[in-house]
Write a protein that holds these residues in place. Structure first.
Motif, PDB file in Angstrom:
ATOM      1  N   GLY A   1      49.858  53.562  77.682  1.00 35.68           N
ATOM      2  CA  GLY A   1      49.112  54.374  78.639  1.00 35.68           C
ATOM      3  C   GLY A   1      47.652  54.499  78.236  1.00 35.68           C
ATOM      4  O   GLY A   1      46.749  54.360  79.067  1.00 35.68           O
ATOM      5  N   THR A   2      47.433  54.741  76.957  1.00 33.89           N
ATOM      6  CA  THR A   2      46.071  54.874  76.468  1.00 33.89           C
ATOM      7  C   THR A   2      45.293  53.578  76.652  1.00 33.89           C
ATOM      8  O   THR A   2      44.151  53.567  77.124  1.00 33.89           O
ATOM      9  N   LEU A   3      45.956  52.478  76.303  1.00 34.35           N
ATOM     10  CA  LEU A   3      45.304  51.179  76.452  1.00 34.35           C
ATOM     11  C   LEU A   3      45.008  50.883  77.920  1.00 34.35           C
ATOM     12  O   LEU A   3      43.967  50.312  78.257  1.00 34.35           O
ATOM     13  N   ALA A   4      45.931  51.286  78.792  1.00 31.46           N
ATOM     14  CA  ALA A   4      45.731  51.049  80.231  1.00 31.46           C
ATOM     15  C   ALA A   4      44.481  51.765  80.704  1.00 31.46           C
ATOM     16  O   ALA A   4      43.655  51.190  81.430  1.00 31.46           O
ATOM     17  N   VAL A   5      44.326  53.032  80.299  1.00 32.68           N
ATOM     18  CA  VAL A   5      43.152  53.794  80.726  1.00 32.68           C
ATOM     19  C   VAL A   5      41.879  53.165  80.175  1.00 32.68           C
ATOM     20  O   VAL A   5      40.875  53.034  80.878  1.00 32.68           O
TER      21      VAL A   5
ATOM     22  N   THR B   1      49.740  54.234  65.733  1.00 32.73           N
ATOM     23  CA  THR B   1      49.417  54.696  67.071  1.00 32.73           C
ATOM     24  C   THR B   1      48.292  55.711  67.040  1.00 32.73           C
ATOM     25  O   THR B   1      47.330  55.623  67.811  1.00 32.73           O
ATOM     26  N   GLU B   2      48.428  56.663  66.113  1.00 38.44           N
ATOM     27  CA  GLU B   2      47.404  57.706  65.988  1.00 38.44           C
ATOM     28  C   GLU B   2      46.044  57.102  65.700  1.00 38.44           C
ATOM     29  O   GLU B   2      45.040  57.474  66.301  1.00 38.44           O
ATOM     30  N   THR B   3      46.027  56.143  64.782  1.00 38.06           N
ATOM     31  CA  THR B   3      44.766  55.524  64.395  1.00 38.06           C
ATOM     32  C   THR B   3      44.146  54.781  65.572  1.00 38.06           C
ATOM     33  O   THR B   3      42.945  54.860  65.809  1.00 38.06           O
ATOM     34  N   LEU B   4      44.997  54.089  66.313  1.00 42.61           N
ATOM     35  CA  LEU B   4      44.508  53.333  67.462  1.00 42.61           C
ATOM     36  C   LEU B   4      43.901  54.285  68.486  1.00 42.61           C
ATOM     37  O   LEU B   4      42.794  54.063  68.999  1.00 42.61           O
ATOM     38  N   LEU B   5      44.625  55.366  68.765  1.00 41.38           N
ATOM     39  CA  LEU B   5      44.146  56.348  69.733  1.00 41.38           C
ATOM     40  C   LEU B   5      42.807  56.925  69.287  1.00 41.38           C
ATOM     41  O   LEU B   5      41.854  57.021  70.071  1.00 41.38           O
ATOM     42  N   LEU B   6      42.741  57.239  68.005  1.00 45.12           N
ATOM     43  CA  LEU B   6      41.513  57.797  67.449  1.00 45.12           C
ATOM     44  C   LEU B   6      40.354  56.815  67.610  1.00 45.12           C
ATOM     45  O   LEU B   6      39.258  57.177  68.055  1.00 45.12           O
ATOM     46  N   ALA B   7      40.632  55.553  67.278  1.00 45.76           N
ATOM     47  CA  ALA B   7      39.589  54.533  67.389  1.00 45.76           C
ATOM     48  C   ALA B   7      39.117  54.409  68.842  1.00 45.76           C
ATOM     49  O   ALA B   7      37.911  54.309  69.116  1.00 45.76           O
ATOM     50  N   LEU B   8      40.068  54.439  69.766  1.00 50.17           N
ATOM     51  CA  LEU B   8      39.694  54.322  71.183  1.00 50.17           C
ATOM     52  C   LEU B   8      38.835  55.501  71.621  1.00 50.17           C
ATOM     53  O   LEU B   8      37.854  55.329  72.351  1.00 50.17           O
TER      54      LEU B   8
ATOM     55  N   LEU C   1      40.115  61.535  75.877  1.00 51.97           N
ATOM     56  CA  LEU C   1      39.868  60.171  76.343  1.00 51.97           C
ATOM     57  C   LEU C   1      39.728  60.140  77.863  1.00 51.97           C
ATOM     58  O   LEU C   1      38.782  59.563  78.408  1.00 51.97           O
ATOM     59  N   ALA C   2      40.666  60.796  78.555  1.00 47.54           N
ATOM     60  CA  ALA C   2      40.615  60.804  80.018  1.00 47.54           C
ATOM     61  C   ALA C   2      39.328  61.466  80.502  1.00 47.54           C
ATOM     62  O   ALA C   2      38.677  60.981  81.437  1.00 47.54           O
TER      63      ALA C   2
END
Lengths: 429, 96
Positions: free
Chosen positions: A338-342, A5-12, A85-86
């Motif tokens: 939520g992150t993916l939605a944004v 999850t952390e890695t995905l968030l970071l990549a995004l 991100l937001a």
């Protein structure tokens, strides 16, 4: 699981930061090159290529990276990856909206606005340093055009006075070269200043995500990708913004262009030197206005300028609203979803804005067309050459809020975007 | 409560006026010295002949600048080029 999850968030976050960098270059091409394009000192494509190369070079030269985003404006302790991100989404969306309407507005202010909004949504008013917002964002936004108008106005007046009677052919040739030189300086300064912002965000994200140690310098791939993203954006050229700056405010000749660009370069470099940070966009716009003020007989379309000033003041709250909405959405859905939605929302919104832009495309072919009511990047100005204000047009000022309204609104839910897309005929749901 | 750093603001304004307005002025002066105000009667002559001819004749009719004017022009343009070079060095050295 946690790690994934952390890695995905970071990549995004990294991808979104690069996307912001791209819109930054895209939006700010006009600051340096609009006048050169308008006076035909450079062909439109040549101008954006030159600017892109200089931005690229400039990005590599920025050694001292400002690793802090929104320093002194929000409480650094509350910045987490979802907040970043937001905030980035807020900045990107506002950049795209202002581009759609051909308004040169500050990319940095959009980013700061997005961050402030996201922080407000995350921790409330305690996370925002309001005196910082006023002294670093609002006041400079008001002062930058005043200073630039004064400098460019005086410069233009001198130039007009001194070149009186000089054969136009000679003065055009000379001033076009001067203009290219000073515009290049502005491009370079933009590359060194603005690419840093995205590099700083990515570095911050990498540190926050534990990918690099806290005292790490900027990894080379970050410098490279930021430089390339900004150069690409610059090369694509925000033609709508270029058009407004070059043709919409003042009918500019090469003498005015040279004076305006020199004023921009001087004020931008001096303001950062003296620690009084002014937005490149605000300075460049003010300089163009000043070149109209200082030129005997030139007309300035103050109605176009007025709409811009309004947009500058709206930038912070508008980008903030998008940032806040994104953060609410993020936390309401929660977690990775939520992150993916944004992120998905960002893509859909960007696509919708892009499709809307295709209705009246502005590109290197028509960027220099006479400023009239049909064209003009949706900034419908009146009376192209005379600058006289036509009384019948609907007041221009409401155009920004009303037109922006639906798009900002659409950010709140994916569903409400569908009608916008449907109206264009070909957006998927 | 001061939201404006007046000192920095005035510095930017004054230095901006000197460099930002002075450089174009010097550039214009340099060009004027180089090209001369030439035989073109301000509006009439240029308007009378067609565009193409005006450009052609303008380049031809410029008298060679006298040495004094030439030196003056080179000095003016040199200062401007120097200022731009200084700006470049300033940017490169990260002085911002």
């Amino acid at each position: 699981m946690e790690g994934v999850t952390e890695t995905l968030l970071l990549a995004l976050v990294v991808v979104t930061a690069l996307a912001f960098d791209f819109t930054n270059g895209f939006h700010d091409t006009g600051n340096a090159m609009a006048t050169s394009i308008a006076t035909r000192a450079l062909k439109p494509k040549t101008a954006v290529t030159l600017s892109a190369v200089l931005n690229l070079v400039g990005a590599f030269m920025s050694l001292a990276v400002a690793a802090t985003i929104a320093k002194g404006i929000v409480d650094a302790g509350v910045i987490t990856l979802p907040v970043v991100l937001a905030g980035l989404v807020g900045g990107i969306v506002w950049n795209l909206v202002t581009w759609l309407f051909g308004i040169p507005s500050s990319s940095s202010h959009a980013l700061v606005g997005g961050m402030v909004g996201a922080v407000l949504a995350a921790v409330g008013t305690s996370g925002v340093l309001w005196s910082g917002v006023i002294s670093k964002v609002l006041v400079p936004a008001l002062l930058a055009p005043v200073i630039a108008i004064a400098v460019a106005g005086l410069g233009t007046w001198f130039v007009a006075r001194l070149t009186r009677g000089v054969p136009q052919e000679v003065s055009n040739r000379g001033f076009r070269w001067g203009q290219i030189g000073s515009a290049s300086l502005v491009s370079l300064a933009h590359g060194t200043n603005d690419a840093q912002k995205s590099m700083g965000i990515i570095l911050l994200a990498l540190i926050a995500g534990g990918a690099v140690p806290a005292d790490s310098s900027v990894p080379f791939w970050v410098i490279l990708s930021c430089a390339v993203a900004m150069a690409l954006g610059t090369y694509l050229g925000g033609w709508r913004v270029i058009r407004t700056l070059g043709k919409g405010l003042v009918e500019i000749d090469s003498r005015q262009g040279m004076a305006a660009e020199t004023s921009s370069a001087a004020v931008i470099l001096l303001s950062s030197h003296f620690g009084f940070s002014l937005s490149t966009t605000h300075v460049a716009t003010g300089s163009v206005l000043g070149s109209g003020v200082g030129m005997p007989g030139a007309k300035v379309r103050w109605n176009v300028a007025g709409r811009m000033f309004v947009a500058w003041l709206v930038t912070l709250p508008a980008a903030g609203l998008v940032g806040a909405v994104c953060h609410w959405l993020e936390s309401a859905i929660g977690g990775t979803a939520g992150t993916l939605a944004v992120f998905g929302l960002l893509i859909v919104t960007s696509a919708a804005i892009w499709i809307a832009s295709r209705r009246k495309p502005v590109d290197h072919n028509n960027v220099n067309e006479a400023w009239d009511e049909e064209k003009g990047a949706d900034l419908e100005s009146v009376a192209a050459t005379t600058g006289e204000v036509g009384p019948e047009r609907v007041g221009p000022l409401p155009a920004v809020p009303t037109a922006v309204g639906p798009i900002l609104g659409s950010v709140e839910s994916v569903e409400s975007l569908a009608p916008v897309g449907a109206a264009q005929g070909k957006v998927q749901a | 409560m001061s939201f404006i750093d007046w000192g920095a603001l005035m510095q930017v304004l004054v230095a901006g006026l000197i460099l930002g307005a002075g450089a174009p002025a010097l550039f214009a002066l340099g060009l004027r010295l180089l090209a001369g105000t030439a035989p073109v009667a301000p509006e009439g002559a240029a308007a009378a002949s067609s565009d193409g001819e005006a450009t052609a004749s303008a380049t031809v009719t410029i008298a060679r600048p006298t040495p004094v004017r030439l030196v003056g022009a080179i000095a003016c343009l040199g200062v401007v080029v120097g200022a731009v070079a200084f700006g470049l060095v300033f940017v490169v050295s990260g002085g911002h």
